[in-house]
Write a protein that holds these residues in place. Structure first.
Motif, PDB file in Angstrom:
ATOM      1  N   LEU A  22      29.539  38.405  82.497  1.00  0.00           N
ATOM      2  CA  LEU A  22      30.837  37.979  81.904  1.00  0.00           C
ATOM      3  C   LEU A  22      30.980  38.304  80.680  1.00  0.00           C
ATOM      4  O   LEU A  22      30.387  38.236  79.498  1.00  0.00           O
ATOM      5  CB  LEU A  22      30.788  36.465  81.984  1.00  0.00           C
ATOM      6  CG  LEU A  22      31.992  35.714  81.504  1.00  0.00           C
ATOM      7  CD1 LEU A  22      33.328  36.221  82.326  1.00  0.00           C
ATOM      8  CD2 LEU A  22      32.093  34.270  81.301  1.00  0.00           C
ATOM      9  N   ILE A  23      32.336  39.047  80.386  1.00  0.00           N
ATOM     10  CA  ILE A  23      32.595  39.418  78.870  1.00  0.00           C
ATOM     11  C   ILE A  23      33.625  38.718  78.502  1.00  0.00           C
ATOM     12  O   ILE A  23      34.799  38.886  79.331  1.00  0.00           O
ATOM     13  CB  ILE A  23      32.838  41.078  78.990  1.00  0.00           C
ATOM     14  CG1 ILE A  23      31.792  41.968  79.591  1.00  0.00           C
ATOM     15  CG2 ILE A  23      33.497  41.344  77.514  1.00  0.00           C
ATOM     16  CD1 ILE A  23      32.176  43.217  79.633  1.00  0.00           C
ATOM     17  N   LEU A  24      33.677  38.083  77.366  1.00  0.00           N
ATOM     18  CA  LEU A  24      34.704  37.372  77.050  1.00  0.00           C
ATOM     19  C   LEU A  24      35.141  38.179  75.332  1.00  0.00           C
ATOM     20  O   LEU A  24      34.170  38.159  74.608  1.00  0.00           O
ATOM     21  CB  LEU A  24      34.559  35.950  76.702  1.00  0.00           C
ATOM     22  CG  LEU A  24      34.201  35.031  77.914  1.00  0.00           C
ATOM     23  CD1 LEU A  24      33.948  33.575  77.530  1.00  0.00           C
ATOM     24  CD2 LEU A  24      35.380  35.048  78.972  1.00  0.00           C
ATOM     25  N   HIS A  25      36.195  38.360  75.140  1.00  0.00           N
ATOM     26  CA  HIS A  25      36.608  39.149  74.088  1.00  0.00           C
ATOM     27  C   HIS A  25      37.787  38.860  73.374  1.00  0.00           C
ATOM     28  O   HIS A  25      38.932  38.822  74.064  1.00  0.00           O
ATOM     29  CB  HIS A  25      36.426  40.772  74.313  1.00  0.00           C
ATOM     30  CG  HIS A  25      36.212  41.699  73.227  1.00  0.00           C
ATOM     31  ND1 HIS A  25      35.007  42.427  73.230  1.00  0.00           N
ATOM     32  CD2 HIS A  25      36.691  42.026  71.972  1.00  0.00           C
ATOM     33  CE1 HIS A  25      34.923  43.182  72.132  1.00  0.00           C
ATOM     34  NE2 HIS A  25      36.194  42.621  71.345  1.00  0.00           N
ATOM     35  N   GLY A  26      37.950  38.682  71.965  1.00  0.00           N
ATOM     36  CA  GLY A  26      39.048  38.518  71.421  1.00  0.00           C
ATOM     37  C   GLY A  26      39.867  39.522  71.279  1.00  0.00           C
ATOM     38  O   GLY A  26      39.079  40.878  70.751  1.00  0.00           O
ATOM     39  N   GLU A  27      41.064  39.909  71.484  1.00  0.00           N
ATOM     40  CA  GLU A  27      42.047  41.068  71.509  1.00  0.00           C
ATOM     41  C   GLU A  27      41.969  41.407  70.168  1.00  0.00           C
ATOM     42  O   GLU A  27      41.950  42.791  69.793  1.00  0.00           O
ATOM     43  CB  GLU A  27      43.630  40.734  71.761  1.00  0.00           C
ATOM     44  CG  GLU A  27      44.410  41.532  71.456  1.00  0.00           C
ATOM     45  CD  GLU A  27      45.873  41.289  71.575  1.00  0.00           C
ATOM     46  OE1 GLU A  27      46.667  41.872  72.290  1.00  0.00           O
ATOM     47  OE2 GLU A  27      46.221  39.905  71.279  1.00  0.00           O
ATOM     48  N   LYS A  28      42.010  40.578  68.980  1.00  0.00           N
ATOM     49  CA  LYS A  28      41.904  40.859  67.506  1.00  0.00           C
ATOM     50  C   LYS A  28      40.666  41.130  66.643  1.00  0.00           C
ATOM     51  O   LYS A  28      40.410  41.153  65.587  1.00  0.00           O
ATOM     52  CB  LYS A  28      42.770  40.114  66.808  1.00  0.00           C
ATOM     53  CG  LYS A  28      44.280  39.965  67.097  1.00  0.00           C
ATOM     54  CD  LYS A  28      44.999  39.137  66.098  1.00  0.00           C
ATOM     55  CE  LYS A  28      46.656  39.257  66.908  1.00  0.00           C
ATOM     56  NZ  LYS A  28      47.610  38.325  65.833  1.00  0.00           N
ATOM     57  N   ASP A  29      39.582  41.279  67.542  1.00  0.00           N
ATOM     58  CA  ASP A  29      38.133  41.376  67.191  1.00  0.00           C
ATOM     59  C   ASP A  29      38.236  42.570  66.307  1.00  0.00           C
ATOM     60  O   ASP A  29      38.442  43.785  66.884  1.00  0.00           O
ATOM     61  CB  ASP A  29      37.197  41.438  68.220  1.00  0.00           C
ATOM     62  CG  ASP A  29      35.776  41.184  67.908  1.00  0.00           C
ATOM     63  OD1 ASP A  29      35.594  41.690  66.962  1.00  0.00           O
ATOM     64  OD2 ASP A  29      34.849  40.749  68.712  1.00  0.00           O
ATOM     65  N   HIS A  30      37.716  42.309  65.102  1.00  0.00           N
ATOM     66  CA  HIS A  30      37.611  43.528  64.027  1.00  0.00           C
ATOM     67  C   HIS A  30      36.085  43.966  64.037  1.00  0.00           C
ATOM     68  O   HIS A  30      35.816  44.846  63.250  1.00  0.00           O
ATOM     69  CB  HIS A  30      38.138  43.231  62.658  1.00  0.00           C
ATOM     70  CG  HIS A  30      39.635  43.148  62.854  1.00  0.00           C
ATOM     71  ND1 HIS A  30      40.630  44.127  63.187  1.00  0.00           N
ATOM     72  CD2 HIS A  30      40.385  42.221  62.707  1.00  0.00           C
ATOM     73  CE1 HIS A  30      41.517  43.662  63.183  1.00  0.00           C
ATOM     74  NE2 HIS A  30      41.625  42.210  62.931  1.00  0.00           N
ATOM     75  N   LEU A  31      35.218  43.142  64.484  1.00  0.00           N
ATOM     76  CA  LEU A  31      33.662  43.402  64.602  1.00  0.00           C
ATOM     77  C   LEU A  31      33.274  44.488  65.624  1.00  0.00           C
ATOM     78  O   LEU A  31      32.313  45.253  65.443  1.00  0.00           O
ATOM     79  CB  LEU A  31      32.794  42.177  64.275  1.00  0.00           C
ATOM     80  CG  LEU A  31      33.100  41.402  63.203  1.00  0.00           C
ATOM     81  CD1 LEU A  31      32.388  39.992  63.292  1.00  0.00           C
ATOM     82  CD2 LEU A  31      32.781  42.227  62.032  1.00  0.00           C
ATOM     83  N   CYS A  32      33.750  44.019  66.833  1.00  0.00           N
ATOM     84  CA  CYS A  32      33.427  44.610  68.137  1.00  0.00           C
ATOM     85  C   CYS A  32      34.621  45.252  68.563  1.00  0.00           C
ATOM     86  O   CYS A  32      35.440  44.498  69.194  1.00  0.00           O
ATOM     87  CB  CYS A  32      32.750  43.911  69.141  1.00  0.00           C
ATOM     88  SG  CYS A  32      30.686  43.213  68.439  1.00  0.00           S
ATOM     89  N   ALA A  33      34.657  46.359  69.200  1.00  0.00           N
ATOM     90  CA  ALA A  33      35.938  46.982  69.680  1.00  0.00           C
ATOM     91  C   ALA A  33      36.050  46.512  71.080  1.00  0.00           C
ATOM     92  O   ALA A  33      35.001  46.772  71.911  1.00  0.00           O
ATOM     93  CB  ALA A  33      35.877  48.615  69.647  1.00  0.00           C
TER      94      ALA A  33
END
Length: 89
Positions: A22-33
């Motif tokens: 499961l991948i949960l990712h923030g749209e504005k994540d500046h650490l991981c693209a």
């Protein structure tokens, strides 16, 4: 140099990933693209894979504003619960 070599190794081995994830990712994540998360999702061999991008969220979803934090935690719990055997009494 070792960091770049490690990233290249992982990128070239993404197609061999066969386990559930499961991948949960923030749209504005500046650490991981988020493109890296999308690449993993698209290229992994696994048939049990999910990805969710949280609009407006940053890197640490579990420390975001209450609505995002709750949704990310609930998504995580639901994903795990759907994959475990219930305890028999």
């Amino acid at each position: 140099m070792a960091c770049i070599e490690t990233l290249l190794y992982f990128e070239s081995n993404i197609p061999s990933v066969e386990w559930p994830f499961l991948i949960l990712h923030g749209e504005k994540d500046h650490l991981c693209a988020k493109e890296g998360s999308q690449m993993l999702y698209e290229q992994a061999k696994s048939t049990d894979k999910n990805i969710k991008i949280f609009p407006g969220a940053y890197h640490h979803l579990y420390l975001e504003c209450p609505d995002i934090r709750h949704e990310a935690l609930q998504d995580t719990v639901d994903w795990i619960a759907a994959r475990i055997e219930p305890i028999k009494k």
